[in-house]
Scaffold this motif. Structure first.
Motif, PDB file in Angstrom:
ATOM      1  N   ILE A  25      32.612  38.096 112.094  1.00  0.00           N
ATOM      2  CA  ILE A  25      33.919  38.297 112.508  1.00  0.00           C
ATOM      3  C   ILE A  25      34.956  37.988 111.520  1.00  0.00           C
ATOM      4  O   ILE A  25      34.809  37.040 110.657  1.00  0.00           O
ATOM      5  CB  ILE A  25      34.439  37.132 113.749  1.00  0.00           C
ATOM      6  CG1 ILE A  25      33.275  37.410 114.958  1.00  0.00           C
ATOM      7  CG2 ILE A  25      35.584  37.244 114.246  1.00  0.00           C
ATOM      8  CD1 ILE A  25      33.337  38.811 115.609  1.00  0.00           C
ATOM      9  N   GLN A  26      35.979  38.699 111.423  1.00  0.00           N
ATOM     10  CA  GLN A  26      36.806  38.570 110.135  1.00  0.00           C
ATOM     11  C   GLN A  26      38.353  38.812 110.718  1.00  0.00           C
ATOM     12  O   GLN A  26      38.643  39.354 111.722  1.00  0.00           O
ATOM     13  CB  GLN A  26      36.554  39.812 109.320  1.00  0.00           C
ATOM     14  CG  GLN A  26      35.101  40.284 108.664  1.00  0.00           C
ATOM     15  CD  GLN A  26      34.921  38.958 107.736  1.00  0.00           C
ATOM     16  OE1 GLN A  26      35.712  38.422 107.055  1.00  0.00           O
ATOM     17  NE2 GLN A  26      33.614  38.698 107.534  1.00  0.00           N
ATOM     18  N   ILE A  27      39.294  38.215 110.046  1.00  0.00           N
ATOM     19  CA  ILE A  27      40.805  38.126 110.429  1.00  0.00           C
ATOM     20  C   ILE A  27      41.265  39.161 109.401  1.00  0.00           C
ATOM     21  O   ILE A  27      41.003  39.342 108.281  1.00  0.00           O
ATOM     22  CB  ILE A  27      41.312  36.845 110.155  1.00  0.00           C
ATOM     23  CG1 ILE A  27      40.843  35.846 111.059  1.00  0.00           C
ATOM     24  CG2 ILE A  27      42.782  37.079 110.067  1.00  0.00           C
ATOM     25  CD1 ILE A  27      41.579  34.401 110.813  1.00  0.00           C
ATOM     26  N   VAL A  28      42.059  40.277 110.042  1.00  0.00           N
ATOM     27  CA  VAL A  28      42.755  41.108 109.365  1.00  0.00           C
ATOM     28  C   VAL A  28      44.193  40.905 109.492  1.00  0.00           C
ATOM     29  O   VAL A  28      44.939  40.573 110.727  1.00  0.00           O
ATOM     30  CB  VAL A  28      42.573  42.598 109.960  1.00  0.00           C
ATOM     31  CG1 VAL A  28      43.220  43.531 109.347  1.00  0.00           C
ATOM     32  CG2 VAL A  28      40.801  42.819 109.808  1.00  0.00           C
ATOM     33  N   GLU A  29      44.939  40.992 108.432  1.00  0.00           N
ATOM     34  CA  GLU A  29      46.268  40.373 108.342  1.00  0.00           C
ATOM     35  C   GLU A  29      47.080  41.572 108.057  1.00  0.00           C
ATOM     36  O   GLU A  29      46.851  42.320 106.954  1.00  0.00           O
ATOM     37  CB  GLU A  29      46.476  39.454 107.404  1.00  0.00           C
ATOM     38  CG  GLU A  29      47.927  38.851 107.450  1.00  0.00           C
ATOM     39  CD  GLU A  29      48.290  37.500 106.501  1.00  0.00           C
ATOM     40  OE1 GLU A  29      48.099  36.449 107.092  1.00  0.00           O
ATOM     41  OE2 GLU A  29      48.318  37.778 105.474  1.00  0.00           O
ATOM     42  N   HIS A  70      42.336  38.390 119.574  1.00  0.00           N
ATOM     43  CA  HIS A  70      43.692  37.444 119.529  1.00  0.00           C
ATOM     44  C   HIS A  70      44.494  37.883 118.400  1.00  0.00           C
ATOM     45  O   HIS A  70      43.845  38.288 117.397  1.00  0.00           O
ATOM     46  CB  HIS A  70      43.220  36.161 119.087  1.00  0.00           C
ATOM     47  CG  HIS A  70      44.283  35.122 119.049  1.00  0.00           C
ATOM     48  ND1 HIS A  70      45.100  34.761 119.866  1.00  0.00           N
ATOM     49  CD2 HIS A  70      44.682  34.421 117.760  1.00  0.00           C
ATOM     50  CE1 HIS A  70      45.960  33.772 119.490  1.00  0.00           C
ATOM     51  NE2 HIS A  70      45.772  33.788 118.164  1.00  0.00           N
ATOM     52  N   MET A  71      45.569  38.154 118.853  1.00  0.00           N
ATOM     53  CA  MET A  71      46.807  38.663 117.793  1.00  0.00           C
ATOM     54  C   MET A  71      47.933  37.661 117.757  1.00  0.00           C
ATOM     55  O   MET A  71      48.308  37.132 118.845  1.00  0.00           O
ATOM     56  CB  MET A  71      47.223  40.102 118.317  1.00  0.00           C
ATOM     57  CG  MET A  71      46.455  41.209 117.849  1.00  0.00           C
ATOM     58  SD  MET A  71      47.082  42.866 117.963  1.00  0.00           S
ATOM     59  CE  MET A  71      48.845  42.826 118.126  1.00  0.00           C
ATOM     60  N   ILE A  81      42.149  39.204 115.308  1.00  0.00           N
ATOM     61  CA  ILE A  81      40.789  38.794 114.845  1.00  0.00           C
ATOM     62  C   ILE A  81      39.932  39.122 116.371  1.00  0.00           C
ATOM     63  O   ILE A  81      40.556  39.253 117.532  1.00  0.00           O
ATOM     64  CB  ILE A  81      40.700  37.075 114.840  1.00  0.00           C
ATOM     65  CG1 ILE A  81      39.004  36.820 114.802  1.00  0.00           C
ATOM     66  CG2 ILE A  81      41.205  36.342 116.049  1.00  0.00           C
ATOM     67  CD1 ILE A  81      38.779  35.455 114.370  1.00  0.00           C
ATOM     68  N   LEU A  82      38.811  39.803 116.137  1.00  0.00           N
ATOM     69  CA  LEU A  82      37.947  40.046 117.297  1.00  0.00           C
ATOM     70  C   LEU A  82      37.127  38.899 117.690  1.00  0.00           C
ATOM     71  O   LEU A  82      36.578  38.003 116.765  1.00  0.00           O
ATOM     72  CB  LEU A  82      36.988  41.100 116.969  1.00  0.00           C
ATOM     73  CG  LEU A  82      35.754  41.343 117.781  1.00  0.00           C
ATOM     74  CD1 LEU A  82      36.428  41.965 118.998  1.00  0.00           C
ATOM     75  CD2 LEU A  82      34.929  42.212 117.412  1.00  0.00           C
ATOM     76  N   LEU A  83      37.473  38.404 118.905  1.00  0.00           N
ATOM     77  CA  LEU A  83      36.636  37.015 119.347  1.00  0.00           C
ATOM     78  C   LEU A  83      35.293  37.154 119.777  1.00  0.00           C
ATOM     79  O   LEU A  83      34.846  38.090 120.343  1.00  0.00           O
ATOM     80  CB  LEU A  83      37.433  36.567 120.586  1.00  0.00           C
ATOM     81  CG  LEU A  83      39.095  36.410 120.310  1.00  0.00           C
ATOM     82  CD1 LEU A  83      39.630  35.983 121.577  1.00  0.00           C
ATOM     83  CD2 LEU A  83      39.364  35.156 119.217  1.00  0.00           C
TER      84      LEU A  83
END
Length: 105
Positions: A25-29, A70-71, A81-83
């Motif tokens: 899982i990765q956060i995209v900003e 979650h945004m 992020i995809l939880l």
């Protein structure tokens, strides 16, 4: 809401929320108003505008694929992020930002 209903900018962001190679899982900003500079004229530039943000917001609330996201938005900077298992991880700050779509100031 289905994938085909998303704007191109929203698709570009969502495609980056999971690192396919190792399934992490990765956060995209991203920054609302971002427009990618493209050096190769054959490449389609990525642009993330307010309508892309609204499309993402709607998709994350209404998607038909069962994924939970979650945004968080602070002014024009948005993290998504995809939880896993539908829960926000306790160690959210430890998850790396995988991709950034932000204007250079």
């Amino acid at each position: 809401m289905e994938w085909s209903d998303l704007t191109d900018g929203a698709k570009a962001v969502l495609e980056q929320t999971r690192n396919i190679k190792n399934d992490k899982i990765q956060i995209v900003e991203f920054e609302v108003g971002f427009k990618q500079e493209v050096e190769d004229s054959d490449e389609e530039p990525i642009s993330i505008q307010e309508e892309d943000y609204q499309s993402l917001k709607r998709f994350t609330q209404e998607n038909e694929y069962g994924d939970k996201y979650h945004m968080a938005r602070n002014k024009n900077i948005v993290k998504i992020i995809l939880l896993e298992k539908g829960k926000i991880p306790d160690n959210l700050s430890e998850i790396p930002i995988f991709r950034e779509y932000k204007n250079q100031n």
